[in-house]
Write a protein that holds these residues in place. Structure first.
Motif, PDB file in Angstrom:
ATOM      1  N   TYR A   4     -11.862   1.689   3.676  1.00  0.00           N
ATOM      2  CA  TYR A   4     -12.502   1.438   4.973  1.00  0.00           C
ATOM      3  C   TYR A   4     -13.161   2.725   5.438  1.00  0.00           C
ATOM      4  O   TYR A   4     -12.731   3.829   5.112  1.00  0.00           O
ATOM      5  CB  TYR A   4     -11.518   0.902   6.020  1.00  0.00           C
ATOM      6  N   SER A   5     -14.221   2.594   6.195  1.00  0.00           N
ATOM      7  CA  SER A   5     -15.003   3.741   6.645  1.00  0.00           C
ATOM      8  C   SER A   5     -14.246   4.562   7.680  1.00  0.00           C
ATOM      9  O   SER A   5     -13.570   4.007   8.547  1.00  0.00           O
ATOM     10  CB  SER A   5     -16.334   3.264   7.228  1.00  0.00           C
ATOM     11  N   ARG A   6     -14.408   5.862   7.599  1.00  0.00           N
ATOM     12  CA  ARG A   6     -13.731   6.723   8.573  1.00  0.00           C
ATOM     13  C   ARG A   6     -14.476   6.831   9.890  1.00  0.00           C
ATOM     14  O   ARG A   6     -13.913   7.298  10.887  1.00  0.00           O
ATOM     15  CB  ARG A   6     -13.522   8.112   7.969  1.00  0.00           C
ATOM     16  N   ASN A   7     -15.750   6.399   9.934  1.00  0.00           N
ATOM     17  CA  ASN A   7     -16.489   6.533  11.190  1.00  0.00           C
ATOM     18  C   ASN A   7     -17.242   5.277  11.628  1.00  0.00           C
ATOM     19  O   ASN A   7     -17.853   5.265  12.690  1.00  0.00           O
ATOM     20  CB  ASN A   7     -17.465   7.713  11.113  1.00  0.00           C
ATOM     21  N   VAL A   8     -17.207   4.223  10.842  1.00  0.00           N
ATOM     22  CA  VAL A   8     -17.723   2.915  11.268  1.00  0.00           C
ATOM     23  C   VAL A   8     -16.509   2.005  11.360  1.00  0.00           C
ATOM     24  O   VAL A   8     -15.939   1.611  10.339  1.00  0.00           O
ATOM     25  CB  VAL A   8     -18.768   2.352  10.287  1.00  0.00           C
ATOM     26  N   PRO A   9     -16.053   1.675  12.554  1.00  0.00           N
ATOM     27  CA  PRO A   9     -14.695   1.154  12.754  1.00  0.00           C
ATOM     28  C   PRO A   9     -14.375  -0.200  12.151  1.00  0.00           C
ATOM     29  O   PRO A   9     -13.200  -0.522  11.967  1.00  0.00           O
ATOM     30  CB  PRO A   9     -14.564   1.108  14.285  1.00  0.00           C
ATOM     31  N   ASN A  10     -15.376  -1.018  11.831  1.00  0.00           N
ATOM     32  CA  ASN A  10     -15.074  -2.345  11.274  1.00  0.00           C
ATOM     33  C   ASN A  10     -15.713  -2.552   9.907  1.00  0.00           C
ATOM     34  O   ASN A  10     -16.030  -3.670   9.517  1.00  0.00           O
ATOM     35  CB  ASN A  10     -15.524  -3.453  12.231  1.00  0.00           C
ATOM     36  N   LEU A  11     -15.880  -1.468   9.172  1.00  0.00           N
ATOM     37  CA  LEU A  11     -16.538  -1.538   7.866  1.00  0.00           C
ATOM     38  C   LEU A  11     -15.558  -1.247   6.738  1.00  0.00           C
ATOM     39  O   LEU A  11     -14.908  -0.202   6.712  1.00  0.00           O
ATOM     40  CB  LEU A  11     -17.696  -0.541   7.793  1.00  0.00           C
ATOM     41  N   PHE A  12     -15.460  -2.187   5.810  1.00  0.00           N
ATOM     42  CA  PHE A  12     -14.746  -1.980   4.553  1.00  0.00           C
ATOM     43  C   PHE A  12     -15.774  -1.660   3.461  1.00  0.00           C
ATOM     44  O   PHE A  12     -16.961  -1.969   3.588  1.00  0.00           O
ATOM     45  CB  PHE A  12     -13.997  -3.249   4.121  1.00  0.00           C
ATOM     46  N   MET A  13     -15.302  -1.060   2.387  1.00  0.00           N
ATOM     47  CA  MET A  13     -16.158  -0.902   1.219  1.00  0.00           C
ATOM     48  C   MET A  13     -15.331  -1.154  -0.037  1.00  0.00           C
ATOM     49  O   MET A  13     -14.179  -0.749  -0.136  1.00  0.00           O
ATOM     50  CB  MET A  13     -16.828   0.466   1.149  1.00  0.00           C
ATOM     51  N   ALA A  14     -15.902  -1.908  -0.959  1.00  0.00           N
ATOM     52  CA  ALA A  14     -15.241  -2.220  -2.216  1.00  0.00           C
ATOM     53  C   ALA A  14     -16.259  -2.091  -3.342  1.00  0.00           C
ATOM     54  O   ALA A  14     -17.452  -2.265  -3.144  1.00  0.00           O
ATOM     55  CB  ALA A  14     -14.662  -3.634  -2.179  1.00  0.00           C
ATOM     56  N   GLY A  15     -15.770  -1.787  -4.516  1.00  0.00           N
ATOM     57  CA  GLY A  15     -16.675  -1.499  -5.617  1.00  0.00           C
ATOM     58  C   GLY A  15     -16.855   0.001  -5.753  1.00  0.00           C
ATOM     59  O   GLY A  15     -16.114   0.799  -5.168  1.00  0.00           O
ATOM     60  N   ARG A  16     -17.872   0.409  -6.483  1.00  0.00           N
ATOM     61  CA  ARG A  16     -18.035   1.837  -6.796  1.00  0.00           C
ATOM     62  C   ARG A  16     -18.483   2.687  -5.612  1.00  0.00           C
ATOM     63  O   ARG A  16     -18.586   3.907  -5.743  1.00  0.00           O
ATOM     64  CB  ARG A  16     -18.995   2.007  -7.966  1.00  0.00           C
ATOM     65  N   CYS A  17     -18.723   2.075  -4.459  1.00  0.00           N
ATOM     66  CA  CYS A  17     -19.079   2.859  -3.274  1.00  0.00           C
ATOM     67  C   CYS A  17     -17.854   3.141  -2.408  1.00  0.00           C
ATOM     68  O   CYS A  17     -17.992   3.562  -1.256  1.00  0.00           O
ATOM     69  CB  CYS A  17     -20.166   2.161  -2.454  1.00  0.00           C
ATOM     70  N   PHE A  18     -16.644   2.960  -2.950  1.00  0.00           N
ATOM     71  CA  PHE A  18     -15.456   3.256  -2.146  1.00  0.00           C
ATOM     72  C   PHE A  18     -15.300   4.764  -1.979  1.00  0.00           C
ATOM     73  O   PHE A  18     -16.001   5.567  -2.606  1.00  0.00           O
ATOM     74  CB  PHE A  18     -14.217   2.608  -2.772  1.00  0.00           C
ATOM     75  N   SER A  19     -14.367   5.163  -1.129  1.00  0.00           N
ATOM     76  CA  SER A  19     -14.219   6.573  -0.755  1.00  0.00           C
ATOM     77  C   SER A  19     -13.557   7.373  -1.875  1.00  0.00           C
ATOM     78  O   SER A  19     -12.344   7.257  -2.097  1.00  0.00           O
ATOM     79  CB  SER A  19     -13.381   6.672   0.527  1.00  0.00           C
ATOM     80  N   CYS A  20     -14.339   8.177  -2.569  1.00  0.00           N
ATOM     81  CA  CYS A  20     -13.826   8.941  -3.696  1.00  0.00           C
ATOM     82  C   CYS A  20     -14.767  10.096  -4.008  1.00  0.00           C
ATOM     83  O   CYS A  20     -15.887  10.158  -3.521  1.00  0.00           O
ATOM     84  CB  CYS A  20     -13.672   8.056  -4.938  1.00  0.00           C
ATOM     85  N   THR A  21     -14.295  10.999  -4.835  1.00  0.00           N
ATOM     86  CA  THR A  21     -15.141  12.064  -5.356  1.00  0.00           C
ATOM     87  C   THR A  21     -15.811  11.575  -6.635  1.00  0.00           C
ATOM     88  O   THR A  21     -15.490  10.501  -7.162  1.00  0.00           O
ATOM     89  CB  THR A  21     -14.310  13.314  -5.679  1.00  0.00           C
ATOM     90  N   HIS A  22     -16.712  12.393  -7.162  1.00  0.00           N
ATOM     91  CA  HIS A  22     -17.352  12.082  -8.440  1.00  0.00           C
ATOM     92  C   HIS A  22     -16.299  11.940  -9.536  1.00  0.00           C
ATOM     93  O   HIS A  22     -16.323  10.980 -10.331  1.00  0.00           O
ATOM     94  CB  HIS A  22     -18.349  13.196  -8.792  1.00  0.00           C
ATOM     95  N   VAL A  23     -15.361  12.860  -9.594  1.00  0.00           N
ATOM     96  CA  VAL A  23     -14.325  12.814 -10.623  1.00  0.00           C
ATOM     97  C   VAL A  23     -13.366  11.656 -10.360  1.00  0.00           C
ATOM     98  O   VAL A  23     -12.948  10.954 -11.288  1.00  0.00           O
ATOM     99  CB  VAL A  23     -13.556  14.150 -10.690  1.00  0.00           C
ATOM    100  N   GLY A  24     -13.038  11.415  -9.101  1.00  0.00           N
ATOM    101  CA  GLY A  24     -12.160  10.302  -8.759  1.00  0.00           C
ATOM    102  C   GLY A  24     -12.741   8.963  -9.164  1.00  0.00           C
ATOM    103  O   GLY A  24     -12.008   8.030  -9.519  1.00  0.00           O
ATOM    104  N   LEU A  25     -14.057   8.850  -9.121  1.00  0.00           N
ATOM    105  CA  LEU A  25     -14.729   7.623  -9.524  1.00  0.00           C
ATOM    106  C   LEU A  25     -14.698   7.433 -11.034  1.00  0.00           C
ATOM    107  O   LEU A  25     -14.825   6.306 -11.516  1.00  0.00           O
ATOM    108  CB  LEU A  25     -16.182   7.641  -9.036  1.00  0.00           C
ATOM    109  N   GLY A  26     -14.514   8.522 -11.776  1.00  0.00           N
ATOM    110  CA  GLY A  26     -14.628   8.484 -13.231  1.00  0.00           C
ATOM    111  C   GLY A  26     -13.806   7.405 -13.904  1.00  0.00           C
ATOM    112  O   GLY A  26     -14.274   6.756 -14.837  1.00  0.00           O
TER     113      GLY A  26
END
Length: 360
Positions: A283-305
């Motif tokens: 979920y977004s840290r600054n848009v209060p009702n926004l989730f994100m799923a898939g490769r745009c989730f909250s991560c670093t480049h390495v975390g996404l690897g």
């Protein structure tokens, strides 16, 4: 995915696993006839009660302050807005979050920022590239093919198929340069196949699979309360709010140094076993009702690897949907699922084992 493949098997010839000799890249997974797949998935979606809007592009958001009231879509039917109390960005590119002003990143973080041993010393704009995997098949007669206009773009490479490492765009903007990234790969493919067809042994070969939609691995990542990192993978952090598990390696891609071919890559794939992804990363840290799923989730480049593969990202989608249902049930916002103590209920709804929670 399991239910899809189980139903798919009932169609017999429409769903098959081609021999590895035809396309070694396919040995990891069965392939499906895309038209039959559409019919099957449409039916499954209809059974679930979801309203589908086909061939629509999200182009804007409706907002009240920092809250997203809905998303504006365009199609041949015109422009329309779909309003919702909770919004899940599954665009891959983080398009909805970007339009709503969500915090985001793109590129590689410096090693020191998240203490990631696989990150570069200095931050840069490099991302994982995009691929077009392709294959050829043998006909029962000679099949002429010549693309001399593309041969120079193959850089001397002769090929009759291309796996994941036919990849381009690591040093390009995945948005501004998307068309060129795709066209550069197509030029390389046509050129390499044209060169290969000069060999009499390949006289009967014809390209039988070549997508025109890029297989993107990384672009914009939306930031949540927790930024999932390579350190979390390596240390196998036992998140109390875990909502997904993965086991794919930290799969990072790089140029092949010194070979002069800019559309082929190599990779490093260190394995660390099973790891967990926390709810706070979807979920977004600054848009209060926004989730994100898939490769745009909250991560670093390495975390996404490692997390970027379908099995893991699909779990994020399920978790976002279940969390949105809890938001509706308790009239709360995404962050409050965590802060108000509803994580255990979320995990129970998801099912399966999580740190400190056994599968009932």
């Amino acid at each position: 995915c399991g239910e899809f493949m189980e139903r798919a098997g009932k169609y017999g010839k429409q769903f098959s696993n081609p021999p590895e000799s035809t396309c070694p890249a396919r040995k990891w997974h069965p392939t499906v006839d895309p038209e039959w797949a559409k019919v099957l998935m449409d039916g499954m979606v209809a059974e679930s009660g979801v309203d589908m809007f086909f061939h629509c592009w999200g182009v804007d958001v409706v907002q009240d302050g920092d809250k997203v009231l809905g998303v504006v879509f365009e199609s041949k039917q015109g422009r329309q807005a779909i309003l919702a109390k909770q919004v899940v960005d599954c665009t891959g590119d983080g398009t909805v979050g970007y339009l709503a002003g969500a915090d985001w990143r793109m590129g590689r973080e410096a090693k020191s920022e998240f203490n990631e041993s696989f990150a570069p010393d200095k931050a840069d704009n490099q991302t994982l590239g995009a691929s077009l995997m392709w294959s050829s098949a043998e006909a029962n007669t000679d099949m002429p093919f010549s693309a001399p206009w593309a041969e120079k773009w193959a850089c001397g490479e002769k090929a009759v198929m291309g796996k994941w490492n036919w990849e381009y765009g690591l040093h390009h903007d995945m948005f501004k340069d998307a068309e060129w990234i795709r066209d550069r790969l197509l030029l390389a493919i046509y050129g390499a196949f044209s060169l290969a067809k000069k060999d009499p042994e390949n006289s009967r070969l014809i390209i039988d699979f070549l997508p025109f939609i890029l297989g993107k691995r990384e672009s914009r990542r939306l930031m949540g309360d927790w930024v999932y990192s390579g350190k979390d993978v390596v240390e196998k952090v036992q998140f109390e709010d875990a909502i997904a598990a993965g086991s794919w390696s930290i799969d990072l891609h790089y140029d092949i140094p010194g070979d002069g071919i800019d559309f082929l890559t190599t990779c490093k794939q260190p394995h660390f076993g099973r790891y967990w992804i926390p709810y706070r990363s979807i979920y977004s840290r600054n848009v209060p009702n926004l989730f994100m799923a898939g490769r745009c989730f909250s991560c670093t480049h390495v975390g996404l690897g490692g997390a970027r593969v379908i099995n893991t990202l699909s779990q994020l989608g399920v978790a976002a949907g279940e969390a949105a249902a809890l938001c509706r049930k308790y009239s709360i916002r995404p962050r409050e699922v965590y802060t108000a103590g509803h994580v255990r209920e979320l995990q129970a709804n998801l099912g399966g084992d999580f740190p400190g929670v056994r599968d009932p």
